[in-house]
Scaffold this motif. Sequence first.
Motif, PDB file in Angstrom:
ATOM      1  N   PRO A 183     -26.795 -61.784  -4.349  1.00 14.52           N
ATOM      2  CA  PRO A 183     -27.812 -61.071  -5.123  1.00 14.52           C
ATOM      3  C   PRO A 183     -27.500 -60.940  -6.613  1.00 14.52           C
ATOM      4  O   PRO A 183     -28.394 -61.113  -7.456  1.00 14.52           O
ATOM      5  CB  PRO A 183     -27.861 -59.696  -4.449  1.00 14.52           C
ATOM      6  N   GLY A 184     -26.273 -60.620  -6.956  1.00 12.07           N
ATOM      7  CA  GLY A 184     -25.931 -60.487  -8.366  1.00 12.07           C
ATOM      8  C   GLY A 184     -26.128 -61.784  -9.134  1.00 12.07           C
ATOM      9  O   GLY A 184     -26.628 -61.784 -10.267  1.00 12.07           O
ATOM     10  N   VAL A 258     -37.915 -54.170  -4.991  1.00 15.75           N
ATOM     11  CA  VAL A 258     -37.594 -54.243  -3.570  1.00 15.75           C
ATOM     12  C   VAL A 258     -36.285 -54.997  -3.364  1.00 15.75           C
ATOM     13  O   VAL A 258     -35.468 -54.628  -2.505  1.00 15.75           O
ATOM     14  CB  VAL A 258     -38.739 -54.915  -2.793  1.00 15.75           C
ATOM     15  N   ALA A 259     -36.069 -56.037  -4.153  1.00 13.54           N
ATOM     16  CA  ALA A 259     -34.836 -56.823  -4.024  1.00 13.54           C
ATOM     17  C   ALA A 259     -33.606 -55.956  -4.292  1.00 13.54           C
ATOM     18  O   ALA A 259     -32.631 -55.992  -3.527  1.00 13.54           O
ATOM     19  CB  ALA A 259     -34.882 -58.008  -4.990  1.00 13.54           C
ATOM     20  N   HIS A 260     -33.640 -55.171  -5.360  1.00 11.58           N
ATOM     21  CA  HIS A 260     -32.504 -54.288  -5.658  1.00 11.58           C
ATOM     22  C   HIS A 260     -32.362 -53.190  -4.608  1.00 11.58           C
ATOM     23  O   HIS A 260     -31.238 -52.781  -4.283  1.00 11.58           O
ATOM     24  CB  HIS A 260     -32.669 -53.674  -7.050  1.00 11.58           C
ATOM     25  N   ARG A 261     -33.479 -52.723  -4.054  1.00 11.49           N
ATOM     26  CA  ARG A 261     -33.385 -51.691  -3.016  1.00 11.49           C
ATOM     27  C   ARG A 261     -32.740 -52.263  -1.765  1.00 11.49           C
ATOM     28  O   ARG A 261     -31.910 -51.590  -1.105  1.00 11.49           O
ATOM     29  CB  ARG A 261     -34.779 -51.150  -2.695  1.00 11.49           C
ATOM     30  N   VAL A 262     -33.077 -53.492  -1.421  1.00 13.27           N
ATOM     31  CA  VAL A 262     -32.454 -54.141  -0.273  1.00 13.27           C
ATOM     32  C   VAL A 262     -30.944 -54.244  -0.474  1.00 13.27           C
ATOM     33  O   VAL A 262     -30.153 -53.954   0.445  1.00 13.27           O
ATOM     34  CB  VAL A 262     -33.070 -55.536  -0.038  1.00 13.27           C
ATOM     35  N   VAL A 263     -30.535 -54.640  -1.669  1.00 11.32           N
ATOM     36  CA  VAL A 263     -29.102 -54.771  -1.947  1.00 11.32           C
ATOM     37  C   VAL A 263     -28.423 -53.405  -1.867  1.00 11.32           C
ATOM     38  O   VAL A 263     -27.297 -53.277  -1.357  1.00 11.32           O
ATOM     39  CB  VAL A 263     -28.876 -55.415  -3.326  1.00 11.32           C
ATOM     40  N   GLY A 264     -29.094 -52.367  -2.369  1.00 12.91           N
ATOM     41  CA  GLY A 264     -28.526 -51.024  -2.280  1.00 12.91           C
ATOM     42  C   GLY A 264     -28.258 -50.619  -0.842  1.00 12.91           C
ATOM     43  O   GLY A 264     -27.191 -50.068  -0.520  1.00 12.91           O
ATOM     44  N   TYR A 265     -29.195 -50.919   0.045  1.00 13.61           N
ATOM     45  CA  TYR A 265     -29.005 -50.587   1.465  1.00 13.61           C
ATOM     46  C   TYR A 265     -27.958 -51.499   2.116  1.00 13.61           C
ATOM     47  O   TYR A 265     -27.215 -51.062   3.009  1.00 13.61           O
ATOM     48  CB  TYR A 265     -30.336 -50.690   2.216  1.00 13.61           C
ATOM     49  N   HIS A 326     -29.386 -49.337  -6.509  1.00 13.30           N
ATOM     50  CA  HIS A 326     -30.385 -48.281  -6.337  1.00 13.30           C
ATOM     51  C   HIS A 326     -30.885 -47.810  -7.708  1.00 13.30           C
ATOM     52  O   HIS A 326     -32.077 -47.506  -7.869  1.00 13.30           O
ATOM     53  CB  HIS A 326     -29.796 -47.111  -5.551  1.00 13.30           C
ATOM     54  N   PHE A 327     -30.003 -47.737  -8.676  1.00 13.30           N
ATOM     55  CA  PHE A 327     -30.384 -47.359 -10.037  1.00 13.30           C
ATOM     56  C   PHE A 327     -31.360 -48.381 -10.627  1.00 13.30           C
ATOM     57  O   PHE A 327     -32.384 -48.012 -11.234  1.00 13.30           O
ATOM     58  CB  PHE A 327     -29.122 -47.253 -10.900  1.00 13.30           C
TER      59      PHE A 327
END
Length: 348
Positions: A183-184, A258-265, A326-327
Amino acid sequence: MTNFVARTVMKRVITGGYSIRHVSSSAATAGMRAFPPFDPTAASGVQVQGVSMVFIGWRRMMSTAPVPEPPTQSSTVEKDTKVNELPTKKVEKGDVVVSSYWGVSRPKITREDGTEWPWNCFMPWETYAADLTIDLHKHHVPKTFLDKVAYRTVKLLRVPTDVFFKRRYGCRAMMLETVAAVPGMVGGLLLHLRSLRKFQQSGGWIKALMEEAENERMHLMTMVELVQPAWYERLLVLTVQGVFFNAFFALYLISPKVAHRVVGYLEEEAIHSYTEYLKDIDSGAIKNVPAPAIAIDYWRLPKDATLKDVITVIRADEAHHRDVNHFASDIHFQGKELREAPAPIGYH
């Protein structure tokens, strides 16, 4: 006398020879060189050369400077050889032959104790001591529909992982890191292209996401030192990485929030997995072996660090990545772009 010598020499050349052996002894003592007799069978080009040599000899006779000796053929060849060898000079270091033609060479880098730095994949100024005080229990409660989709997707992805690896947390961690480093890189790549297209600064987020990808990759390099994957696990890595990369790339293009939220989870699940890993180490189910050298240098661990120390710092890294993603998702949910908020560069 000088004029007499010059007229005599010119006369001899015109009449078919350039020998000056008949010149008076006074001219000889003046430093005039003797030349071999002219070969009548030689080509006309030799006569021209003879005239040139006569004038050169006459000029040297009139000069008070010492006559330099012409370079020998061997010295000329040796000089040409040295010149030709310069661009292709090679310096051998270990098993790697590095060309010096491009002028690209790594300076000598040492540790604080003066010993040579052994790693090429990271440098001493890229190492750090992990922040172990971070809260491991933070959780983003899904409220919106998109948050719930992201949360349920991650929970669904965990099912086949639990079935396949069960409590083999070494192999599970290795698989997790092959996915977590994607992801990064994808986010940094797309932000980089966006910055080029729109002639805009990224607010440091390109670097922040690339740092995350590099940090996750170092997790994988460490786990490979501890767990040697079997051939079918390597095949699984190829399959999962190929599917996940393309799916996440498409998701980031459609909805970065949504992509960053998925990574946060995903990072929250990683914290849970590493916590279970530590429980098995404490119970003796997994042997607490010495830490790999790469982990000791990268996280600045003590020389007697163990596997438990390594898993502890990796878990702390995952908690930081959880917060960053998440941020980033919250920024997008507020209708803003990432470049409008300061990027957490160097946040490990």
